[in-house]
Design an enzyme around this catalytic site. Structure first.
Site, PDB file in Angstrom:
ATOM      1  N   GLU A  69       0.843  -1.137   0.071  1.00 32.75           N
ATOM      2  CA  GLU A  69      -0.043  -0.070  -0.087  1.00 32.75           C
ATOM      3  C   GLU A  69       0.785   1.391   0.029  1.00 32.75           C
ATOM      4  O   GLU A  69       0.564   2.247  -0.581  1.00 32.75           O
ATOM      5  CB  GLU A  69      -1.041   0.021   1.254  1.00 32.75           C
ATOM      6  CG  GLU A  69      -2.180  -1.095   1.348  1.00 32.75           C
ATOM      7  CD  GLU A  69      -1.529  -2.365   1.743  1.00 32.75           C
ATOM      8  OE1 GLU A  69      -0.158  -2.563   2.056  1.00 32.75           O
ATOM      9  OE2 GLU A  69      -2.240  -3.408   2.040  1.00 32.75           O
ATOM     10  N   PRO A 272      10.923 -16.122   0.283  1.00 34.74           N
ATOM     11  CA  PRO A 272       9.506 -16.665   0.985  1.00 34.74           C
ATOM     12  C   PRO A 272       8.862 -15.174   1.271  1.00 34.74           C
ATOM     13  O   PRO A 272       9.512 -14.232   1.574  1.00 34.74           O
ATOM     14  CB  PRO A 272      10.002 -17.310   2.218  1.00 34.74           C
ATOM     15  CG  PRO A 272      11.416 -16.773   2.389  1.00 34.74           C
ATOM     16  CD  PRO A 272      11.793 -16.395   1.249  1.00 34.74           C
ATOM     17  N   GLU A 342       5.068  -5.161  -9.973  1.00 40.63           N
ATOM     18  CA  GLU A 342       6.489  -4.860  -9.930  1.00 40.63           C
ATOM     19  C   GLU A 342       7.495  -5.593 -10.767  1.00 40.63           C
ATOM     20  O   GLU A 342       8.308  -4.884 -11.209  1.00 40.63           O
ATOM     21  CB  GLU A 342       6.675  -5.087  -8.247  1.00 40.63           C
ATOM     22  CG  GLU A 342       6.234  -4.154  -7.395  1.00 40.63           C
ATOM     23  CD  GLU A 342       6.470  -4.234  -6.040  1.00 40.63           C
ATOM     24  OE1 GLU A 342       7.204  -5.344  -5.647  1.00 40.63           O
ATOM     25  OE2 GLU A 342       6.532  -3.344  -5.151  1.00 40.63           O
TER      26      GLU A 342
END
Length: 443
Positions: A69, A272, A342
């Site tokens: 965010e 991860p 991204e």
């Protein structure tokens, strides 16, 4: 708020908060001991500000829960500040606090978001006295909403989205959804699906602007560290599995073994979603007979390394720049998926499982343009990675299509700013009036 069920539920929520408030000290202390809270700034969680409010001018409060965010609203914060409006931005995690400090410290003040309890929220609002509150994506906190509404501070939800799970949960209590969403002066949704969901749940004013993440900057990295790792990797064939969840690391390990049979020297980058799982993942990989180098220990892969384990936070920009092929997790063994934008904006071919409900619109666009592929299981994952390693032209077509898709999706920032104009324009006018008044007083 006319529904008696909603009134009763919110009264119960407030009472529960009041009863829990004295117990929050040990809870926050526990989080500090686990490295999940900033020990030097823990009082901010109780609404105690660590810096002064600007003496003059209007102020907008922007809240972004975590890293995703924060990345999304960063261009929005900069655009608001460019008009001379003061901005305080709150986040809930230490990683997002670092990101805000890196990207926005020159134009906004950062604070940790107060706990959603009346004393904490009240202290925060008493100090900062925001003229408008802007919240990102789906952060709906009952006490904060009610306290802002009581003070007649307009509240706007931007980049709004509702996952299938959240929508189902809110639909099970429509009286509560309407009681809270009616407090929002405007909802600026990511997609038509999200917009319709907010309308169905009781939001009054809804517009669709697209995904702000498409207008954000790619995640950064330290150039020297990138150069060092690229040198260590050499020309080895490689791919990455990013933001993986429990159950997916086993699939990645098996895929590595299958792909390495035809691509000797293969290096797999495994990152991860939760870095604290690093020890358990390392054991899983070594038990499978794989050689692991861990980023958290400062280890650099050598020619014997099978898996480069990226068990750190805030370095996704580094990992993405080390690969042209990225599988995004929480999509095979988990549900919801991870944000593909991204990776796409850095020219990476995107692979994902089919459970991508949280980012449905982005994946639909990428799939349509050929910038992403859906894999059904671990066998399909290894097959697609093998094909892309074998066919550089196919890989580069996918990467180009991913980048072009992001370009097509840009424009959400300008549309969001347009939706915010009824709330921001009066603030800009007040700045002009204040400046003219000061000039007249000096004369």
């Amino acid at each position: 708020m006319s529904d008696p069920l909603a009134r009763a539920a919110l009264v119960a929520y407030r009472l529960a908060g009041a009863l829990a408030y004295p117990l929050l000290g040990p809870y926050v202390g526990y989080r500090v001991s686990r490295g999940k809270e900033d020990s030097g700034r823990r009082r901010e969680r109780y609404g105690y500000a660590s810096v002064a409010r600007p003496e003059t001018g209007p102020l907008v409060w922007v809240h972004a829960a975590s890293v995703g965010e924060s990345v999304a609203v960063a261009p929005l914060v900069r655009a608001i500040a460019a008009d001379g409006i003061n901005v305080v931005i709150t986040t809930g995690t230490m990683t997002s606090a670092r990101l805000v400090d890196e990207r926005l410290s020159d134009c906004a003040v950062h604070q940790y978001v107060p706990l959603d309890l009346k004393p904490s929220v009240g202290r925060f609002l008493d100090h900062w006295r925001p003229d408008v509150a802007i919240v990102a994506e789906s952060e709906i906190w009952p006490m904060t909403l009610l306290e802002l509404a009581r003070r007649r501070i307009p509240q706007v939800l931007v980049n709004g989205r509702l996952s299938d799970r959240s929508f189902k949960r809110w639909k099970s209590a429509p009286w509560m959804a309407e009681a809270l969403l009616e407090k929002l002066a405007h909802v600026v949704a990511q997609s038509e699906v999200d917009g319709e969901r907010f309308r169905l749940l009781g939001a009054h004013a809804v517009t669709v602007a697209g995904n702000l993440k498409a207008d954000s900057l790619p995640p950064p990295c330290v150039a020297e560290e990138l150069a060092d790792l690229r040198q260590a990797f050499g020309n080895r064939p490689r791919w990455a599995a990013l933001s993986t969840h429990a159950g997916e690391e086993e699939l990645v390990a098996s895929a590595h073994k299958r792909i390495a049979e035809r691509h000797p020297g293969l290096l797999t980058i495994l990152v991860p979603r939760h870095a604290e799982r690093g020890d358990a993942i390392e054991k899983l990989l070594t038990d499978a007979g794989l050689v692991v180098a861990r980023r958290s220990r400062g280890e650099v892969p050598d020619h014997t390394t099978d898996i480069f384990l990226g068990d750190t936070t805030g370095e996704m920009g580094l990992y993405l720049r080390l690969t042209e092929i990225a599988f995004l997790g929480k999509s095979l063994a988990g549900e919801g998926g991870q944000n593909p934008l991204e990776a796409a904006m850095l020219g990476t071919a995107v692979l994902s499982g089919r459970y991508v409900q949280n980012f449905r619109d982005s994946y639909q666009r990428l799939l349509k343009n050929g910038g992403a592929r859906i894999v059904r299981d671990g066998d399909a994952l290894s097959a697609h990675v093998e094909q892309l390693l074998d066919e550089p032209k196919t890989l580069h077509r996918m990467a180009d299509a991913a980048g072009e898709t992001v370009e097509e999706m840009r424009g959400a920032l300008s549309r969001t700013m347009q939706a915010l104009q009824p709330f921001l324009h009066p603030l800009k006018l007040s700045i002009g009036l204040e400046q003219r008044g000061q000039a007249a007083w000096r004369r």
